[in-house]
Design a protein around this motif. Structure first.
Motif, mmCIF file in Angstrom:
data_model
loop_
_atom_site.group_PDB
_atom_site.id
_atom_site.type_symbol
_atom_site.label_atom_id
_atom_site.label_comp_id
_atom_site.label_asym_id
_atom_site.label_seq_id
_atom_site.Cartn_x
_atom_site.Cartn_y
_atom_site.Cartn_z
ATOM 1 N N LEU A 21 0.155 -1.602 -0.515
ATOM 2 C CA LEU A 21 0.127 -0.128 -0.287
ATOM 3 C C LEU A 21 0.907 1.240 0.259
ATOM 4 O O LEU A 21 0.364 2.185 -0.333
ATOM 5 N N HIS A 22 1.865 1.114 0.347
ATOM 6 C CA HIS A 22 3.112 2.576 0.524
ATOM 7 C C HIS A 22 4.362 1.517 -0.919
ATOM 8 O O HIS A 22 5.375 1.414 -0.210
ATOM 9 N N PRO A 23 3.929 2.173 -1.805
ATOM 10 C CA PRO A 23 4.996 1.696 -2.466
ATOM 11 C C PRO A 23 5.641 2.677 -2.901
ATOM 12 O O PRO A 23 6.521 3.911 -2.354
ATOM 13 N N ALA A 24 7.608 2.226 -2.889
ATOM 14 C CA ALA A 24 8.172 2.401 -3.187
ATOM 15 C C ALA A 24 8.387 3.488 -4.395
ATOM 16 O O ALA A 24 7.046 3.154 -5.376
ATOM 17 N N THR A 25 9.100 4.346 -4.652
ATOM 18 C CA THR A 25 9.458 5.269 -5.012
ATOM 19 C C THR A 25 9.811 5.072 -6.582
ATOM 20 O O THR A 25 9.027 5.057 -7.760
ATOM 21 N N ALA A 26 10.453 3.791 -6.442
ATOM 22 C CA ALA A 26 10.720 3.202 -8.244
ATOM 23 C C ALA A 26 9.716 2.795 -8.263
ATOM 24 O O ALA A 26 9.707 2.423 -9.889
ATOM 25 N N CYS A 57 -4.754 0.608 -7.168
ATOM 26 C CA CYS A 57 -3.860 2.056 -7.822
ATOM 27 C C CYS A 57 -4.169 3.517 -7.178
ATOM 28 O O CYS A 57 -2.789 3.962 -7.337
ATOM 29 N N CYS A 58 -4.762 3.821 -6.889
ATOM 30 C CA CYS A 58 -5.448 5.114 -6.616
ATOM 31 C C CYS A 58 -4.824 5.337 -4.974
ATOM 32 O O CYS A 58 -4.236 6.150 -4.176
ATOM 33 N N VAL A 59 -5.513 3.926 -4.321
ATOM 34 C CA VAL A 59 -4.500 4.307 -2.790
ATOM 35 C C VAL A 59 -3.394 3.722 -2.939
ATOM 36 O O VAL A 59 -3.106 4.827 -1.641
ATOM 37 N N GLN A 60 -2.539 3.497 -3.504
ATOM 38 C CA GLN A 60 -1.190 3.221 -3.485
ATOM 39 C C GLN A 60 -0.484 3.963 -3.716
ATOM 40 O O GLN A 60 0.498 5.168 -3.716
ATOM 41 N N LEU A 61 -1.616 5.258 -4.612
ATOM 42 C CA LEU A 61 -1.031 6.363 -5.190
ATOM 43 C C LEU A 61 -1.171 7.861 -4.364
ATOM 44 O O LEU A 61 -0.317 8.997 -4.091
ATOM 45 N N PHE A 62 -2.683 7.245 -3.634
ATOM 46 C CA PHE A 62 -2.930 8.770 -2.687
ATOM 47 C C PHE A 62 -2.055 8.695 -1.505
ATOM 48 O O PHE A 62 -1.083 9.633 -1.251
ATOM 49 N N GLN A 136 -7.149 8.070 6.429
ATOM 50 C CA GLN A 136 -7.667 7.841 5.424
ATOM 51 C C GLN A 136 -6.963 6.538 5.154
ATOM 52 O O GLN A 136 -7.115 5.811 4.656
ATOM 53 N N SER A 137 -5.535 6.854 5.573
ATOM 54 C CA SER A 137 -4.794 5.771 5.157
ATOM 55 C C SER A 137 -4.696 4.115 5.856
ATOM 56 O O SER A 137 -4.394 3.296 5.103
ATOM 57 N N ALA A 138 -4.996 4.960 7.240
ATOM 58 C CA ALA A 138 -5.406 3.654 8.140
ATOM 59 C C ALA A 138 -6.709 3.225 7.479
ATOM 60 O O ALA A 138 -6.364 1.564 7.375
ATOM 61 N N ARG A 139 -7.769 3.122 7.348
ATOM 62 C CA ARG A 139 -8.749 2.763 6.067
ATOM 63 C C ARG A 139 -8.893 1.841 5.738
ATOM 64 O O ARG A 139 -8.785 0.366 5.436
ATOM 65 N N TYR A 140 -7.581 1.977 4.808
ATOM 66 C CA TYR A 140 -7.254 1.277 3.392
ATOM 67 C C TYR A 140 -6.424 0.376 4.075
ATOM 68 O O TYR A 140 -6.858 -0.693 3.421
#
Length: 145
Positions: A21-26, A57-62, A136-140
C-alpha cells in the motif's frame, strides 16, 4: 508488470503483494501505467477496466502523496460509473485537502476545474468531515488487511 497467466491481465492481489500500500518511489511509474491502462479500458467500455485494481492503484498513489497524481486519480475515477463508485473522492487528496485544492486551482484545465467542483460538493456534503491523510490511509490499510 505483474500478469495473471491465465487471463493475461494484471491481478490486484499480486499487485498488492508486489507493491504494497506504500510503494517504493521506483514502483510509482509502473502503478501509474497500470492505472492509466485500466482507466483506458474502462473508458472504452464500461466493465472492461478492473475497478478493484484501479482503486488499489489510487490508494497506492494516495499514500505516495504526490500532487501530480491528483489528476491521474481523477481520470481513473471518471472513467466510468463503476470506477466513480469504486474510487473514493478522498483518494484525490493524498497530498492533503488544502494542497490538493491549491494544486487543482493552479492548473488551467477543464479536468482540474471539474475535480475541484466535485471536491467542493463533497466537502459541502460532509464527505471530508474529520479527513486527514493519516486516518484515510489507516482505513485503506484495514480494508486491504
Amino acid at each position: 508488470m505483474i500478469h495473471n497467466e491465465e487471463a493475461g491481465r494484471v491481478d490486484e492481489e499480486r499487485s498488492l503483494r508486489r507493491y504494497g500500500l506504500h510503494p517504493a518511489t521506483a514502483d510509482l511509474d509502473e502503478i501509474r501505467r497500470l492505472l492509466l491502462a485500466q482507466a483506458g479500458l474502462e473508458r472504452r467500455a464500461q466493465g472492461d477496466g478492473d475497478t478493484e485494481l484501479m482503486r488499489l492503484c489510487c490508494v497506492q498513489l494516495f499514500n505516495a502523496g504526490n500532487p501530480e497524481d491528483v489528476l491521474r486519480v481523477w481520470h481513473a475515477k471518471t472513467s466510468g460509473m463503476d470506477a466513480d463508485c469504486s474510487i473514493d473522492v478522498q483518494l484525490l487528496c493524498g497530498p492533503g485537502l488544502a494542497r490538493t485544492r491549491a494544486h487543482l486551482s493552479s492548473l488551467d484545465s477543464p479536468e482540474a476545474e471539474a475535480a475541484l467542483r466535485r471536491l467542493d460538493r463533497c466537502e459541502a456534503a460532509g464527505d471530508f468531515r474529520g479527513f486527514s491523510v493519516a486516518a484515510q490511509s489507516a482505513r485503506y490499510a484495514a480494508y486491504y488487511a
